[in-house]
Design a protein around this motif. Structure first.
Motif, PDB file in Angstrom:
ATOM      1  N   TRP A  57       3.490  10.940 -11.602  1.00 15.95           N
ATOM      2  CA  TRP A  57       2.905   9.600 -11.666  1.00 15.95           C
ATOM      3  C   TRP A  57       3.638   8.633 -10.747  1.00 15.95           C
ATOM      4  O   TRP A  57       3.012   7.837 -10.047  1.00 15.95           O
ATOM      5  N   LEU A  58       4.955   8.697 -10.742  1.00 13.06           N
ATOM      6  CA  LEU A  58       5.747   7.814  -9.874  1.00 13.06           C
ATOM      7  C   LEU A  58       5.408   8.075  -8.420  1.00 13.06           C
ATOM      8  O   LEU A  58       5.265   7.159  -7.613  1.00 13.06           O
ATOM      9  N   PHE A  59       5.252   9.356  -8.105  1.00 15.20           N
ATOM     10  CA  PHE A  59       4.911   9.775  -6.756  1.00 15.20           C
ATOM     11  C   PHE A  59       3.557   9.177  -6.357  1.00 15.20           C
ATOM     12  O   PHE A  59       3.392   8.636  -5.259  1.00 15.20           O
ATOM     13  N   LEU A  60       2.597   9.223  -7.287  1.00 15.15           N
ATOM     14  CA  LEU A  60       1.263   8.674  -7.014  1.00 15.15           C
ATOM     15  C   LEU A  60       1.328   7.174  -6.749  1.00 15.15           C
ATOM     16  O   LEU A  60       0.626   6.658  -5.894  1.00 15.15           O
ATOM     17  N   ILE A  61       2.206   6.485  -7.505  1.00 14.05           N
ATOM     18  CA  ILE A  61       2.345   5.037  -7.331  1.00 14.05           C
ATOM     19  C   ILE A  61       2.825   4.705  -5.919  1.00 14.05           C
ATOM     20  O   ILE A  61       2.472   3.682  -5.351  1.00 14.05           O
ATOM     21  N   THR A  62       3.640   5.590  -5.353  1.00 10.59           N
ATOM     22  CA  THR A  62       4.226   5.272  -4.037  1.00 10.59           C
ATOM     23  C   THR A  62       3.319   5.681  -2.881  1.00 10.59           C
ATOM     24  O   THR A  62       3.619   5.363  -1.735  1.00 10.59           O
ATOM     25  N   ILE A  63       2.226   6.375  -3.174  1.00 11.91           N
ATOM     26  CA  ILE A  63       1.348   6.843  -2.097  1.00 11.91           C
ATOM     27  C   ILE A  63       0.887   5.725  -1.149  1.00 11.91           C
ATOM     28  O   ILE A  63       0.912   5.908   0.065  1.00 11.91           O
ATOM     29  N   PRO A  64       0.492   4.547  -1.666  1.00 17.05           N
ATOM     30  CA  PRO A  64       0.048   3.495  -0.742  1.00 17.05           C
ATOM     31  C   PRO A  64       1.077   3.174   0.347  1.00 17.05           C
ATOM     32  O   PRO A  64       0.708   2.772   1.449  1.00 17.05           O
ATOM     33  N   PHE A  65       2.357   3.377   0.057  1.00 13.67           N
ATOM     34  CA  PHE A  65       3.393   3.055   1.046  1.00 13.67           C
ATOM     35  C   PHE A  65       3.310   3.970   2.266  1.00 13.67           C
ATOM     36  O   PHE A  65       3.945   3.717   3.276  1.00 13.67           O
ATOM     37  N   TRP A  66       2.569   5.062   2.142  1.00 13.42           N
ATOM     38  CA  TRP A  66       2.515   6.024   3.232  1.00 13.42           C
ATOM     39  C   TRP A  66       1.636   5.540   4.381  1.00 13.42           C
ATOM     40  O   TRP A  66       1.732   6.007   5.487  1.00 13.42           O
ATOM     41  N   THR A  67       0.709   4.622   4.059  1.00 13.63           N
ATOM     42  CA  THR A  67      -0.214   4.153   5.089  1.00 13.63           C
ATOM     43  C   THR A  67       0.219   2.773   5.546  1.00 13.63           C
ATOM     44  O   THR A  67       0.721   1.981   4.762  1.00 13.63           O
ATOM     45  N   ASN A  68      -0.030   2.520   6.802  1.00 13.64           N
ATOM     46  CA  ASN A  68       0.312   1.235   7.383  1.00 13.64           C
ATOM     47  C   ASN A  68      -0.391   0.105   6.644  1.00 13.64           C
ATOM     48  O   ASN A  68      -1.553   0.206   6.276  1.00 13.64           O
ATOM     49  N   LEU A  69       0.334  -0.996   6.419  1.00 13.41           N
ATOM     50  CA  LEU A  69      -0.188  -2.129   5.667  1.00 13.41           C
ATOM     51  C   LEU A  69      -1.472  -2.659   6.292  1.00 13.41           C
ATOM     52  O   LEU A  69      -2.436  -2.973   5.602  1.00 13.41           O
ATOM     53  N   LEU A  70      -1.483  -2.753   7.621  1.00 16.12           N
ATOM     54  CA  LEU A  70      -2.624  -3.308   8.334  1.00 16.12           C
ATOM     55  C   LEU A  70      -3.872  -2.470   8.056  1.00 16.12           C
ATOM     56  O   LEU A  70      -4.952  -2.998   7.773  1.00 16.12           O
ATOM     57  N   ILE A  71      -3.690  -1.148   8.110  1.00 17.85           N
ATOM     58  CA  ILE A  71      -4.826  -0.249   7.887  1.00 17.85           C
ATOM     59  C   ILE A  71      -5.332  -0.366   6.468  1.00 17.85           C
ATOM     60  O   ILE A  71      -6.527  -0.417   6.214  1.00 17.85           O
ATOM     61  N   ARG A  72      -4.387  -0.454   5.507  1.00 21.20           N
ATOM     62  CA  ARG A  72      -4.787  -0.591   4.115  1.00 21.20           C
ATOM     63  C   ARG A  72      -5.563  -1.881   3.911  1.00 21.20           C
ATOM     64  O   ARG A  72      -6.525  -1.943   3.154  1.00 21.20           O
ATOM     65  N   THR A  73      -5.103  -2.943   4.601  1.00 22.95           N
ATOM     66  CA  THR A  73      -5.760  -4.232   4.445  1.00 22.95           C
ATOM     67  C   THR A  73      -7.181  -4.187   5.008  1.00 22.95           C
ATOM     68  O   THR A  73      -8.111  -4.712   4.403  1.00 22.95           O
ATOM     69  N   PHE A  74      -7.318  -3.516   6.136  1.00 20.64           N
ATOM     70  CA  PHE A  74      -8.665  -3.378   6.699  1.00 20.64           C
ATOM     71  C   PHE A  74      -9.541  -2.539   5.779  1.00 20.64           C
ATOM     72  O   PHE A  74     -10.746  -2.775   5.682  1.00 20.64           O
ATOM     73  N   ALA A  75      -8.931  -1.589   5.088  1.00 22.72           N
ATOM     74  CA  ALA A  75      -9.689  -0.757   4.153  1.00 22.72           C
ATOM     75  C   ALA A  75     -10.220  -1.607   3.002  1.00 22.72           C
ATOM     76  O   ALA A  75     -11.363  -1.438   2.573  1.00 22.72           O
ATOM     77  N   ILE A  76      -9.390  -2.552   2.534  1.00 25.31           N
ATOM     78  CA  ILE A  76      -9.851  -3.451   1.470  1.00 25.31           C
ATOM     79  C   ILE A  76     -11.015  -4.294   1.982  1.00 25.31           C
ATOM     80  O   ILE A  76     -12.007  -4.524   1.289  1.00 25.31           O
ATOM     81  N   MET A  77     -10.895  -4.728   3.241  1.00 29.43           N
ATOM     82  CA  MET A  77     -11.945  -5.516   3.870  1.00 29.43           C
ATOM     83  C   MET A  77     -13.264  -4.755   3.799  1.00 29.43           C
ATOM     84  O   MET A  77     -14.319  -5.314   3.472  1.00 29.43           O
ATOM     85  N   GLU A  78     -13.176  -3.464   4.061  1.00 30.51           N
ATOM     86  CA  GLU A  78     -14.361  -2.602   4.033  1.00 30.51           C
ATOM     87  C   GLU A  78     -14.967  -2.572   2.623  1.00 30.51           C
ATOM     88  O   GLU A  78     -16.172  -2.452   2.462  1.00 30.51           O
ATOM     89  N   VAL A  79     -14.107  -2.697   1.612  1.00 30.82           N
ATOM     90  CA  VAL A  79     -14.601  -2.642   0.233  1.00 30.82           C
ATOM     91  C   VAL A  79     -15.273  -3.953  -0.169  1.00 30.82           C
ATOM     92  O   VAL A  79     -16.339  -3.955  -0.772  1.00 30.82           O
ATOM     93  N   ILE A  80     -14.669  -5.073   0.200  1.00 32.75           N
ATOM     94  CA  ILE A  80     -15.145  -6.354  -0.352  1.00 32.75           C
ATOM     95  C   ILE A  80     -16.064  -7.133   0.572  1.00 32.75           C
ATOM     96  O   ILE A  80     -16.613  -8.156   0.180  1.00 32.75           O
ATOM     97  N   ARG A  81     -16.264  -6.675   1.826  1.00 33.45           N
ATOM     98  CA  ARG A  81     -17.137  -7.469   2.726  1.00 33.45           C
ATOM     99  C   ARG A  81     -18.589  -7.428   2.210  1.00 33.45           C
ATOM    100  O   ARG A  81     -18.934  -6.617   1.351  1.00 33.45           O
ATOM    101  N   ASN A  82     -19.417  -8.340   2.764  1.00 30.58           N
ATOM    102  CA  ASN A  82     -20.781  -8.518   2.226  1.00 30.58           C
ATOM    103  C   ASN A  82     -21.584  -7.231   2.191  1.00 30.58           C
ATOM    104  O   ASN A  82     -22.349  -6.992   1.277  1.00 30.58           O
ATOM    105  N   GLU A  83     -21.424  -6.387   3.222  1.00 29.18           N
ATOM    106  CA  GLU A  83     -22.170  -5.129   3.241  1.00 29.18           C
ATOM    107  C   GLU A  83     -21.280  -3.987   2.761  1.00 29.18           C
ATOM    108  O   GLU A  83     -21.588  -2.811   2.957  1.00 29.18           O
TER     109      GLU A  83
END
Lengths: 304, 353
Positions: free
Chosen positions: A123-149
């Protein structure tokens, strides 16, 4: 006494070796933290150059400009509402982020800490998974989730829950969602460490002494895991206050936080002294917040 | 002392786990504890005594059966709705609270007015003689002091029954003896019903009004200490409480005889039986004593006031006799020496296996 001398010399030599070995790191920290900070402090008291950079003479103009603005035509002074608004937004967004990560993080940390030792590591390992990806890329991924389309709106439209896409992207809500997501692990990990040390038998003792579940949380669990709670809050609040990438990508150009505004001064606005003064201001706010925390901790420690 | 039962367990069954590998921690246990009684659950570890205590406290829900408190069914009530408090083996004191705050906790949770909370807390601290340490944190206290805080904390809300889960097991011998009389005093002064769990038979014998001996999830015997010691119902109880010699024997025509024929004493049963004799119920006499059983000394163990004499009987079985130690100058019975052995009247226990 004579017998102790060689031993003492050895100890002294060992201590000296310790210092010597840590010198590179100390030098790096000193040059990396104190050096630039000093430069920024000096810059904040200089005059802005025509094409960026700084010039003499020394002046407090930049510090003055954080809070006040002069009318270009008649020179009257008024409060710099835009700056204050940006600072205010930074503070409340960071506080809200801290609160959200706490509310979400506490049950998560509790869940992990109460797993059997074997699965806990997973479980601890799973919690740290987001740290493996670049912050910028993760942020753009969120953008993909919440944008109008994006995923969220498509799903809600598909289910017939809404008939117009929700405008989340480029609002404070978007920044808040992004920051809560990015900083959640920083809250979960120290909370986990504190809960892991928590003696679960105290729950039985409390329950036995007529405490309801809510009273157990408030009167037993939270006071005992407070060190982890405070660490988590500091680890979330401080970086959130200086966040740059998340508000930049998700908040759009208008919903700036202090970090974006500082960047603007060093970039397009070509006002280095103001950028430097704002940076120092941010540092002061952080230090003030830390001081309040420390005071509160010490106070409660005495009151108990 | 007998104004009706304080707590009752009715046919309580507790299984841990499901299906065929379920552990039967409690196997149809029924017991009634009278108001104001000092009741002890005694048994080896894993016998179910702590599980029964936890069922009364509400930390475990019985698989079957009911728990009654003052005649009211509390089987499905959560721990915070039961007027029962527990002294935990680990004490489980709140580390972030002072001694006084620990003691006040239960009263505060019950929503008692501030003045009453303070008054009762002070009274409890005085009762366990910890007034001077009211503002200390538990980690600044010794084991014995922590024990007293745990007691005061559990007594403060004036529960109908106080449950004590091996509270003295973490203390050293001297402190344990002290706390034993302290507990008796507290029970006497507060008049609260105590249900005490221990694996220490001596502790059980010295403190209890009645003892319930448990083994493998079953309650074997419930009786006052004297009866438990002198009239154990079976071999397990006789073996677990104190030291006992077990001898195979035959009962015939009103007499119990060793297999080699020597008469041990009178009886009303007949057939092959096992008799139990406490070591202190055996007396030494002359080798020529006709009424005594001839025995041979095999060795002795010095215990201080008394000595254990290891003897061999004519049928080959071995017994231990507890006899007063002789002054140092006089030599005790030496190995190989023949002696006579008499059984104190009424000391023979006929046991079902």
């Amino acid at each position: 006494m004579t017998m102790a001398t060689p031993e003492m010399t050895a100890r002294r030599r060992r201590a000296r070796a310790g210092w010597l070995l840590s010198t590179p790191a100390l030098v790096l920290l000193l040059c990396g933290a104190a050096g630039p900070l000093l430069v920024v402090l000096v810059f904040s008291f200089l005059t802005k150059g025509g094409y960026g950079g700084v010039e003499l003479p020394f002046t407090a103009e930049a510090w003055f400009r954080i809070f006040f603005q002069r009318d270009i035509f008649d020179g009257t002074v008024s409060a710099a509402d835009a700056h204050i608004q940006i600072f205010w937004r930074s503070v409340w967004l960071s506080l809200a982020t801290t609160l959200i990560t706490f509310v979400l993080g506490l049950p998560t940390a509790w869940f992990i800490a109460t797993r059997p030792a074997r699965t806990r590591t997973l479980w601890l390992f799973l919690i740290t998974i987001p740290f493996w990806t670049n912050l910028l890329i993760r942020t753009f991924a969120i953008m993909e989730v919440i944008r109008n389309e994006g995923l969220l709106n498509s799903a809600l439209l598909g289910l017939g829950l809404i008939d117009q896409p929700l405008q989340i992207l480029f609002t404070d809500t978007a920044t808040l969602i992004g920051m809560a997501y990015v900083y959640l692990p920083l809250m979960v990990l120290p909370l986990y460490a504190a809960i892991d040390r928590f003696d679960m038998r105290l729950l039985e003792a409390g329950h036995d002494l007529y405490a309801s579940r809510w009273a157990l949380l408030r009167r037993v669990i939270l006071p005992i895991i407070r060190p982890g709670l405070v660490a988590g809050c500091i680890l979330v609040f401080i970086p959130a206050l200086g966040a740059y990438v998340v508000p930049r990508v998700l908040g759009g150009g208008k919903n700036m936080m202090v970090g974006n505004f500082i960047e603007l001064q060093f970039g397009q606005a070509r006002n280095w002294p103001l950028g430097a003064a704002l940076s120092m201001m941010l540092l002061l706010v952080v230090m003030a917040a830390l001081l309040v925390y420390v005071r509160a901790m010490a106070q409660e420690g005495r009151d108990d | 002392m007998t104004q009706g039962p304080a707590v009752e367990a009715q046919s309580v069954v507790k299984h841990f786990g499901d299906g065929p590998d379920a552990v039967r921690a409690l196997d149809d246990v029924s017991v009634t504890v009278a108001r104001g009684e000092f009741f002890t659950l005694l048994g080896p570890s894993g016998c179910g005594k702590t599980t029964l205590l936890r069922c009364i406290a509400g930390f475990e829900t019985p698989t079957a059966g009911r728990i009654l408190l003052g005649g009211r069914d509390i089987t499905d009530d959560p721990p915070n709705r039961r007027r029962v408090n527990t002294v935990f083996q680990s004490y489980a004191l709140f580390p972030h609270l002072t001694v006084a705050q620990n003691v006040a906790f239960g009263l505060q949770m019950l929503g008692r007015p501030k003045a009453e909370v303070r008054a009762t807390t002070d009274r409890m601290l005085a009762l366990v003689r910890l007034d001077a340490l009211a503002d200390r944190r538990p980690d600044a206290l010794s084991g014995g002091q922590q024990q007293r805080v745990a007691l005061a904390r559990a007594l403060a809300p004036q529960p109908e029954v106080l449950l004590l889960d091996e509270p003295l097991s973490a203390l050293d011998l001297k402190l344990r003896k002290e706390m034993q009389s302290e507990l008796k005093r507290l029970q006497h002064e507060t008049g609260i019903t105590f249900v005490f769990v221990t694996h220490d038979q001596e502790e059980a014998l010295t403190m209890s009004d009645r003892i319930g001996v448990m083994s493998a999830g079953r309650l074997l015997q419930v009786a006052p200490p004297r009866d438990i010691y002198n009239r154990p119902v079976n071999r397990f109880v006789a073996d677990f409480i104190g030291e006992t010699n077990f001898l195979p024997a035959t009962a015939h025509a009103g007499q119990i005889r060793l297999r080699s024929g020597e008469v041990l004493g009178p009886t009303t049963v007949s057939g092959a039986i096992t008799v139990a004799i406490r070591p202190e119920q055996l007396r030494l006499s002359d080798p020529g004593d006709h009424e005594a059983i001839p025995a041979t000394v095999e060795g002795s163990t010095y215990l201080g006031t008394d000595s254990h004499l290891h003897l061999r009987l004519p049928d080959g079985s071995r017994v231990v006799a507890r006899i007063p130690s002789l002054p140092q100058a006089e030599p005790g019975p030496a190995p190989g020496m023949p002696v006579g052995l008499r059984v104190a009247p009424g000391a023979l226990q006929v046991l079902e296996d």
